[in-house]
Design an enzyme around this catalytic site. Structure first.
Site, short mmCIF file in Angstrom:
data_model
loop_
_atom_site.label_atom_id
_atom_site.label_comp_id
_atom_site.label_asym_id
_atom_site.label_seq_id
_atom_site.Cartn_x
_atom_site.Cartn_y
_atom_site.Cartn_z
N SER A 7 -11.70 80.94 29.04
CA SER A 7 -13.18 80.50 29.62
C SER A 7 -13.58 79.19 28.88
O SER A 7 -13.77 79.03 27.65
CB SER A 7 -13.97 81.35 29.31
OG SER A 7 -15.37 80.73 28.83
N HIS A 32 -10.37 80.54 33.99
CA HIS A 32 -11.68 80.68 33.73
C HIS A 32 -13.20 80.39 33.35
O HIS A 32 -13.29 78.97 32.35
CB HIS A 32 -12.17 82.07 33.09
CG HIS A 32 -12.97 83.70 32.96
ND1 HIS A 32 -13.07 84.11 34.31
CD2 HIS A 32 -14.50 83.33 32.69
CE1 HIS A 32 -13.91 84.52 33.90
NE2 HIS A 32 -15.02 84.33 33.19
N ASP A 34 -16.96 79.49 33.85
CA ASP A 34 -18.30 80.09 33.92
C ASP A 34 -19.39 79.58 34.88
O ASP A 34 -19.62 78.25 34.26
CB ASP A 34 -18.74 80.93 32.33
CG ASP A 34 -17.51 81.82 32.51
OD1 ASP A 34 -17.74 82.59 32.77
OD2 ASP A 34 -17.35 81.69 31.30
N MET A 36 -23.38 79.04 34.99
CA MET A 36 -24.66 79.78 34.77
C MET A 36 -26.23 78.90 35.48
O MET A 36 -25.94 78.24 34.91
CB MET A 36 -24.76 80.57 33.13
CG MET A 36 -23.46 81.00 32.41
SD MET A 36 -24.22 81.34 30.84
CE MET A 36 -22.15 81.98 30.60
N HIS A 65 -16.77 82.14 37.95
CA HIS A 65 -17.72 83.35 37.49
C HIS A 65 -18.41 82.84 37.64
O HIS A 65 -19.63 82.85 37.25
CB HIS A 65 -17.00 84.32 36.38
CG HIS A 65 -17.85 85.28 36.26
ND1 HIS A 65 -18.58 85.55 34.54
CD2 HIS A 65 -18.63 85.83 36.19
CE1 HIS A 65 -18.76 86.23 33.84
NE2 HIS A 65 -19.27 86.69 35.39
N MET A 67 -22.55 83.57 37.87
CA MET A 67 -23.81 84.54 36.81
C MET A 67 -24.91 83.62 37.46
O MET A 67 -25.57 82.76 36.50
CB MET A 67 -23.44 83.79 35.64
CG MET A 67 -22.52 85.43 35.28
SD MET A 67 -22.01 84.69 33.08
CE MET A 67 -20.92 83.59 34.02
N MET A 136 -17.55 93.37 32.81
CA MET A 136 -17.93 92.60 31.92
C MET A 136 -18.11 93.64 30.76
O MET A 136 -18.55 94.27 30.22
CB MET A 136 -19.78 92.02 31.91
CG MET A 136 -19.43 91.12 33.46
SD MET A 136 -18.78 89.72 32.93
CE MET A 136 -19.65 88.75 30.83
N ASP A 174 -13.95 90.51 30.63
CA ASP A 174 -15.12 89.34 30.20
C ASP A 174 -15.72 89.70 29.13
O ASP A 174 -16.25 90.58 29.52
CB ASP A 174 -15.17 88.37 31.55
CG ASP A 174 -15.88 87.31 30.86
OD1 ASP A 174 -15.29 86.98 29.96
OD2 ASP A 174 -16.49 86.45 31.93
#
Ligand code: DX5
Ligand code: ZN
Length: 220
Positions: A7, A32, A34, A36, A65, A67, A136, A174
């Site tokens: 990540s 990965h 992320d 957000m 990913h 979020m 998760m 994750d």
């Protein structure tokens, strides 16, 4: 067989290209990424412009990913910007099947992400439309959190749920995974292992990835 997905949330963003070369050298196969939004999770990270730059810098499989709230508004955009795989949270999308289909139609692999306290049966009907599940093992929002111990059992139950249905859906996990616990996670049925702190925490991504591959390989 398992793959390591570092990540980049835990990487040094001032030298991201170099950090990516390090994880490639260590044997990582998935990156990965992320995303957000400060609403679905209490943190804000990176988005489409950074993804476009990262896409130019690597041939690794890029996994986004998401979020974010209303992921249906953006999921296909992430594929167009270079993501190979995109996951949306089951908690964030009331029209999950539509969003998964949109990711596939854009040419990506579609995933469903699920928070620690959300029951597995909430994704049961989505499984045929998903190429993978992102389980998760911490509450999303931050790197460096502790693995929630009950998630090993949840992982085993997810493995069984997929196998019993004869599906090809892959499992990615994750949160809070490092060399001390990766072996039992691989044994419980995860195929793609995300790690941020476990890879970048000691300052050398290549060594971090190698250490995880070693620790995860020796479980038999
Ligand atoms: C958490 C993110 C993770 C995080 C993992 O919300 O989804 O991908 O970066 O970091 P570690 O491995 O440090 O828990
Ligand atoms: Zn993540």
């Amino acid at each position: 067989m398992f793959e390591i997905a570092p990540s980049i949330l835990s990487a040094d963003f001032t030298k991201l290209g170099e950090e990516i070369r390090q994880i490639e050298a260590g044997g990582a196969t998935v990156l990965h990424f992320d995303v957000m939004d400060g609403r679905f999770v209490p943190n804000i990270t990176i988005g489409l412009p950074v993804l476009k730059s990262v896409r130019k810098a690597t041939k690794l499989t890029i996994y986004c990913h998401l979020m974010i709230v209303e992921p249906n508004r953006y999921a296909a955009e992430f594929v167009k910007a270079g993501a190979d795989m995109v996951s949306v949270h089951v908690e964030a999308d009331v029209h999950l099947q539509r969003t998964l289909t949109a990711i596939r139609e854009a040419g990506g692999k579609a995933g469903v992400a699920i928070n620690p306290a959300t029951p597995l049966n909430s994704l049961e009907e989505a499984l045929p439309f998903a190429d993978f599940v992102l389980l998760m093992s911490v509450n999303p929002g931050f790197g460096g959190q502790k693995f929630i111990s009950t998630m090993t059992d949840k992982l085993r139950r997810l493995r069984r749920m997929i196998d019993e249905r004869g599906l090809e859906t892959r499992i990615e996990i994750d949160g809070g995974i490092d060399a001390t616990n990766i072996a039992k996670i691989v044994e419980a049925g995860a195929e793609i292992i995300v790690s941020g702190t476990g890879v970048f925490g000691k300052g050398n991504g290549a060594e971090g990835v190698k250490e995880l591959i070693d620790a995860g390989t020796n479980w038999v």
